[in-house]
Structures are given as structure tokens and as C-alpha cells.
Design a protein around this motif. Structure first.
Motif, mmCIF file in Angstrom:
data_model
loop_
_atom_site.group_PDB
_atom_site.id
_atom_site.type_symbol
_atom_site.label_atom_id
_atom_site.label_comp_id
_atom_site.label_asym_id
_atom_site.label_seq_id
_atom_site.Cartn_x
_atom_site.Cartn_y
_atom_site.Cartn_z
ATOM 1 N N GLN A 378 1.003 -1.224 0.227
ATOM 2 C CA GLN A 378 -0.024 -0.133 0.027
ATOM 3 C C GLN A 378 0.759 1.328 0.146
ATOM 4 N N PHE A 379 2.198 0.961 -0.130
ATOM 5 C CA PHE A 379 2.924 2.348 0.157
ATOM 6 C C PHE A 379 3.248 3.000 -1.270
ATOM 7 N N GLU A 380 3.113 4.473 -1.057
ATOM 8 C CA GLU A 380 3.291 5.308 -2.314
ATOM 9 C C GLU A 380 4.277 5.981 -1.957
ATOM 10 N N GLY A 381 5.561 5.749 -2.746
ATOM 11 C CA GLY A 381 6.899 6.250 -2.280
ATOM 12 C C GLY A 381 7.519 7.243 -3.300
ATOM 13 N N ARG A 382 8.751 7.697 -3.127
ATOM 14 C CA ARG A 382 9.217 8.653 -3.959
ATOM 15 C C ARG A 382 9.454 8.320 -5.229
ATOM 16 N N GLU A 383 9.405 9.071 -6.188
ATOM 17 C CA GLU A 383 9.743 8.990 -7.667
ATOM 18 C C GLU A 383 10.502 10.018 -8.178
ATOM 19 N N ASP A 384 11.503 9.716 -8.967
ATOM 20 C CA ASP A 384 12.429 10.703 -9.328
ATOM 21 C C ASP A 384 12.811 10.474 -10.963
ATOM 22 N N GLU A 385 12.590 11.673 -11.340
ATOM 23 C CA GLU A 385 13.084 11.908 -13.008
ATOM 24 C C GLU A 385 14.290 12.563 -13.114
ATOM 25 N N ARG A 386 15.387 12.083 -13.682
ATOM 26 C CA ARG A 386 16.807 12.714 -13.700
ATOM 27 C C ARG A 386 17.056 12.730 -15.274
ATOM 28 N N SER A 387 17.894 13.767 -15.724
ATOM 29 C CA SER A 387 18.325 14.081 -16.836
ATOM 30 C C SER A 387 19.727 14.557 -16.859
ATOM 31 N N ARG A 408 28.694 19.518 -18.062
ATOM 32 C CA ARG A 408 27.808 18.655 -18.132
ATOM 33 C C ARG A 408 26.595 19.417 -16.957
ATOM 34 N N GLN A 409 25.378 19.032 -17.493
ATOM 35 C CA GLN A 409 24.254 19.614 -16.509
ATOM 36 C C GLN A 409 23.508 18.419 -16.170
ATOM 37 N N SER A 410 23.119 18.227 -14.826
ATOM 38 C CA SER A 410 22.292 17.405 -14.145
ATOM 39 C C SER A 410 21.299 17.842 -13.492
ATOM 40 N N GLU A 411 20.104 17.301 -13.855
ATOM 41 C CA GLU A 411 18.914 17.674 -13.007
ATOM 42 C C GLU A 411 17.949 16.354 -12.501
ATOM 43 N N ASN A 412 17.682 16.586 -11.243
ATOM 44 C CA ASN A 412 16.678 15.596 -10.644
ATOM 45 C C ASN A 412 15.514 16.127 -10.175
ATOM 46 N N PHE A 419 15.004 15.819 -2.464
ATOM 47 C CA PHE A 419 15.974 15.307 -3.602
ATOM 48 C C PHE A 419 16.179 15.937 -4.858
ATOM 49 N N GLU A 420 15.642 17.240 -4.859
ATOM 50 C CA GLU A 420 15.560 17.787 -6.150
ATOM 51 C C GLU A 420 16.707 18.835 -6.235
ATOM 52 N N TYR A 421 17.302 18.783 -7.523
ATOM 53 C CA TYR A 421 18.583 19.578 -7.848
ATOM 54 C C TYR A 421 18.789 20.110 -9.373
ATOM 55 N N THR A 422 19.477 21.011 -9.524
ATOM 56 C CA THR A 422 19.845 21.244 -10.980
ATOM 57 C C THR A 422 21.510 21.746 -10.797
ATOM 58 N N SER A 423 22.193 20.865 -11.299
ATOM 59 C CA SER A 423 23.845 21.111 -11.014
ATOM 60 C C SER A 423 24.398 21.353 -12.484
ATOM 61 N N ASP A 424 25.345 22.236 -12.301
ATOM 62 C CA ASP A 424 26.140 22.324 -13.677
ATOM 63 C C ASP A 424 27.626 22.175 -13.120
ATOM 64 N N GLN A 425 28.338 21.659 -14.133
ATOM 65 C CA GLN A 425 29.751 21.308 -13.829
ATOM 66 C C GLN A 425 30.459 21.432 -15.111
ATOM 67 N N PHE A 426 31.642 22.115 -14.916
ATOM 68 C CA PHE A 426 32.530 22.255 -16.272
ATOM 69 C C PHE A 426 34.002 22.449 -15.813
ATOM 70 N N GLY A 427 34.912 21.980 -16.644
ATOM 71 C CA GLY A 427 36.303 21.905 -16.085
ATOM 72 C C GLY A 427 37.012 21.499 -17.315
ATOM 73 N N PHE A 428 38.396 20.899 -16.885
ATOM 74 C CA PHE A 428 39.281 20.466 -18.093
ATOM 75 C C PHE A 428 40.151 19.164 -17.210
ATOM 76 N N GLU A 429 40.692 18.483 -18.112
ATOM 77 C CA GLU A 429 41.615 17.193 -17.624
ATOM 78 C C GLU A 429 42.816 17.130 -18.437
ATOM 79 N N VAL A 430 43.881 16.567 -17.822
ATOM 80 C CA VAL A 430 45.323 16.299 -18.275
ATOM 81 C C VAL A 430 45.553 14.947 -17.954
ATOM 82 N N SER A 431 45.714 13.983 -18.896
ATOM 83 C CA SER A 431 46.035 12.502 -18.671
ATOM 84 C C SER A 431 47.410 12.304 -19.205
#
Length: 433
Positions: A378-387, A408-412, A419-431
Motif C-alpha cells: 500500500q506504500f506510495e513512495g518517492r519518484e525521481d526523474e533525472r536528466s 555537464r548539466q544534471s537535473e533531478n 532530493f531535487e537539484y539542478t547542477s552545472d559542472q564544467f572543467g578540464f582534464e590532463v592525462s
């Protein structure tokens, strides 16, 4: 694939971990010898670029063996010709490496669950060791430093061992993964530490010229300080029919047992079908689907039936273009007591060589997650949609040095605002490898 701190990831996926950036050991320097080539499959293990890493859900193998083949967004960035081992010692090839990654992350969930903006710096030495042509070992520690005091700095560790061999008509494959990490998880809504252990063993043999059988076994364990721990054991037996070179279909059946602490243990039975296509380099297809019945060992919950799906399709229309599509549906133990997650996921990645050594990678992930009670129907719980939307540019310089930039943009979206958020991340990498 090494999970990225700025990613608001869900649970770690055992299959995805094999694509992590591995690497560097401070043992005695081997004698310089003729370089050995890392096989194409091991090049994916080497994780030649982790710019667009999007870690899928933890049971992407499907908690009852469905084997979701969702491809991590950066796994296609590996060079098609593999990489060479600069050092060798007898039958051993050694590939040392070092990666530095700088990320500016906005609205990332911190240790206390609040959203904060921070600079993340990753320092990752590592080593890949090729033990003959049968075994590949990799180790990568990552020292992760945050500019905001709301996050916990720590050294993450990733270890992987893969091996395969044959004896007469029999084939055998063994894989062991270990990941110790602390990162922002979409499921918990905060920075969360965990230790993950994954072991798989596969063996099989032909029955006749057209039929073969294979047995897949797997153990997965996750331990945390604040949330639910679990141990899971899976076994699936397959009978495959080989239609032609690079083409097979199969049917399988098996069972799983999940020990949850604290919470209700689960026993699972499942039936599956699979299709594998690898006839040419242009098209590769791995499809698994089926149904499972999940029985909860305590509480008033009735059996939970689910459809399982794992799909990976890679298409290379040109030598300079790679398109990867993935889909998955799985069920797994949640980080929260008394819940399991039902997760559906679609992903697409386009990798295009623009000119010379410059590569463009575009990625998108759409994911829906329902949290279902293990104690009552009978439990109606949490529902997430993430992009998640990602773009990256990378290039190689000086033979073994890779430079890259990414966004990268991540939205939940959730029916629970914590548990909702919209996060933007950018950067660089050297390998350097």
C-alpha cells in the motif's frame, strides 16, 4: 569507469567499474623494452577519457541477472587501436599513468544534504599491468579535494582484475572489482561514502556445432556507514544457439539471493532471453530481457514481479563516427531501509572526430526511478526523474598526453523536494599515459 565527484550519481554499477581510469604503482621500474599493445577490450578498462562519466545504477546487471548493457557515456572515448605498454618485464606489460581533473560544480549536494558550489580537484596516479595475454590488473587511487568545507576530502580507491582462458572446449572468465569512494549520490541526496566489492565468474562449453551452454555467477556487496548494506549472489544458466558467425540467441534461467542489513532479505527467480550480434565492426548489439519474481522474506509485502531489460547498441557508420545507444530496466536494494528501487534508463552518446586528433563527444541520459516498499503493497513512495546532458572536446598531444574540456548539466526532479537539484559542472582534464 571512475565515478566523477561532480556527477550526482546513483549507486555504483559493477559493470561500469571496469571502464574506470586505472593506474600507477611505485614498484621498481622495469627495463625499457619494445612496447606491447593493450587489446581493444582492455583499452576500455584503461578508461582513456572520463570526461562524460555518468555512472549508471548499481544493479545494471539487473539484480536477477538481466545484464543491462547501458554503456557509460565516456566508454566510447577509448582509442580504437588501443594503447601500448611503454614498459615490459618478461611477459608483463606495464602502463603507468597520471590524471589531473579540475571541476567547477554548482549546486552539488554536500555532506549535510545542502546544495553548495565548489571547486573539485582530482589527483589520480595509477597503473595497468598486462599479465601475459590472459590477465589485466589495474589500480587507481584518487585524491579528491573540495574548496568548500561542506564536503569531505578523501582518497578514493579503485581496483580491477580481469582474466580469461580456455581449456579444451571450455572457456572461463573471472573479474574482481573493488571501489572505495565518497561522492554526491542522487539517491541519498548528499555526499555518501561506500565500499563496493564485485566478483563474477563465467564458464561454458559447446554442446554441438550449433548449441552451447554457459553459466554466469556473480557476487556484489556494498557497505556504508549511514545507510543500508547489502550482499547479493546471482546465478544464471544459459543455452545458446549460434545462428552464424558473430550472431547468437539464448535462453536462461536462474536465481538470486539478497541479504539486506538492516531490512528484509529477498529471494529472486528469473527467466531471460539474450541476443548478441558482432558480425562486423560497424554494428555491435547486446540485448537481454526477461521477467523476475521477487519474494521478501519478512513484512506483509506480496511478491513483486518486474520486467528486466539491458540493451547496448554501437553503430559506426564511418571510421570517424561512433553512436552508442543504451536502455535498461532493473530492480535493486535501495540505500534506504524498507525500499527497493525500480529504475528505467535510456542513454545515447555520439563521438565524432572533427579533424586530426580533435574529438567531440555528446551524451544524454534520461532516467526514472521509483522507490517501492519491501514491507507493504500500500506504500506510495518517492519518484525521481533525472536528466543528464554532456559535451566534451578532447585531443592527444605528445603521443601519451590527453587534454580535454567538458560541460555537464544534471537535473533531478522528485516528488520529495529534499532530493531535487539542478547542477552545472564544467572543467578540464590532463592525462598522461
Amino acid at each position: 569507469m571512475q565515478p566523477h565527484a561532480a556527477n550526482h550519481v546513483t549507486n555504483p554499477n559493477p559493470n561500469t567499474l571496469r571502464h574506470a581510469n586505472l593506474p600507477h604503482d611505485r614498484g621498481p621500474l622495469p627495463v625499457l623494452a619494445k612496447p606491447r599493445r593493450l587489446p581493444r577490450s582492455a583499452a576500455a578498462v584503461a578508461g582513456l577519457a572520463t570526461l562524460l562519466t555518468v555512472t549508471p545504477s548499481p544493479a545494471q546487471t539487473g539484480s536477477s541477472g538481466a545484464g543491462s548493457a547501458v554503456v557509460p557515456l565516456s566508454s566510447v572515448v577509448a582509442d580504437d587501436d588501443g594503447i601500448s605498454a611503454p614498459f615490459s618485464l618478461g611477459a608483463m606489460g606495464i602502463i603507468p599513468e597520471f590524471t589531473y581533473r579540475y571541476t567547477q560544480a554548482d549546486d552539488l549536494r554536500a555532506r549535510d544534504g545542502e546544495t553548495r558550489s565548489t571547486v573539485i580537484q582530482d589527483f589520480s596516479p595509477g597503473v595497468i599491468v598486462l599479465l601475459g595475454d590472459k590477465w589485466t590488473f589495474g589500480y587507481r587511487p584518487t585524491w579528491r579535494v573540495y574548496s568548500d568545507e561542506g564536503f569531505v576530502d578523501r582518497v578514493n580507491h579503485y581496483f580491477n582484475l580481469d582474466g580469461a582462458t580456455t581449456y579444451n572446449d571450455w572457456h572461463f572468465a573471472l573479474s574482481q572489482d573493488y571501489l572505495s569512494s565518497e561522492q554526491s549520490l542522487a539517491e541519498t541526496g548528499r555526499q555518501t561514502g561506500y565500499d563496493y566489492f564485485g566478483t563474477s565468474f563465467i564458464f561454458g562449453a559447446p554442446i554441438n556445432s550449433k548449441l552451447g551452454f554457459e553459466v554466469e555467477t556473480r557476487q556484489d556487496m556494498r557497505f556504508t556507514d549511514e545507510f543500508v548494506d547489502y550482499r547479493q549472489w546471482d546465478g544464471t544458466a544459459w543455452v545458446d544457439y549460434y545462428i552464424g558467425p558473430g550472431l547468437k540467441v539464448g535462453v536462461g534461467a536462474g536465481a538470486s539471493y539478497v541479504s539486506v542489513d538492516p531490512g528484509a532479505d529477498m529471494s529472486v527467480t528469473h527467466g531471460l532471453v539474450r541476443l548478441g550480434v558482432q558480425a562486423t565492426r560497424k554494428i555491435e548489439l547486446d540485448l537481454r530481457t526477461g521477467v523476475e519474481s521477487r519474494d521478501f522474506r519478512s513484512g506483509d509485502r506480496s511478491n513483486l514481479s518486474n520486467t528486466l531489460l539491458g540493451l547496448s547498441l554501437t553503430y559506426r557508420p564511418l571510421e570517424t563516427t561512433t553512436l552508442t545507444l543504451g536502455a535498461g530496466r532493473d530492480v535493486s536494494a535501495s540505500y534506504f531501509r524498507g525500499l527497493v528501487t525500480e529504475r528505467e534508463r535510456l542513454s545515447a552518446t555520439l563521438r565524432q572526430r572533427l579533424f586530426g586528433r580533435l574529438y567531440l563527444t555528446l551524451g544524454v541520459v534520461e532516467e526514472n526511478t521509483d522507490y517501492v516498499s519491501t514491507e507493504t503493497s500500500q506504500f506510495e513512495g518517492r519518484e525521481d526523474e533525472r536528466s543528464i546532458y554532456s559535451v566534451g572536446l578532447s585531443t592527444s598531444v605528445f603521443t601519451r598526453t590527453r587534454l580535454a574540456i567538458f560541460y555537464r548539466q544534471s537535473e533531478n526532479s522528485s516528488n520529495l523536494s529534499d532530493f531535487e537539484y539542478t547542477s552545472d559542472q564544467f572543467g578540464f582534464e590532463v592525462s598522461i599515459r
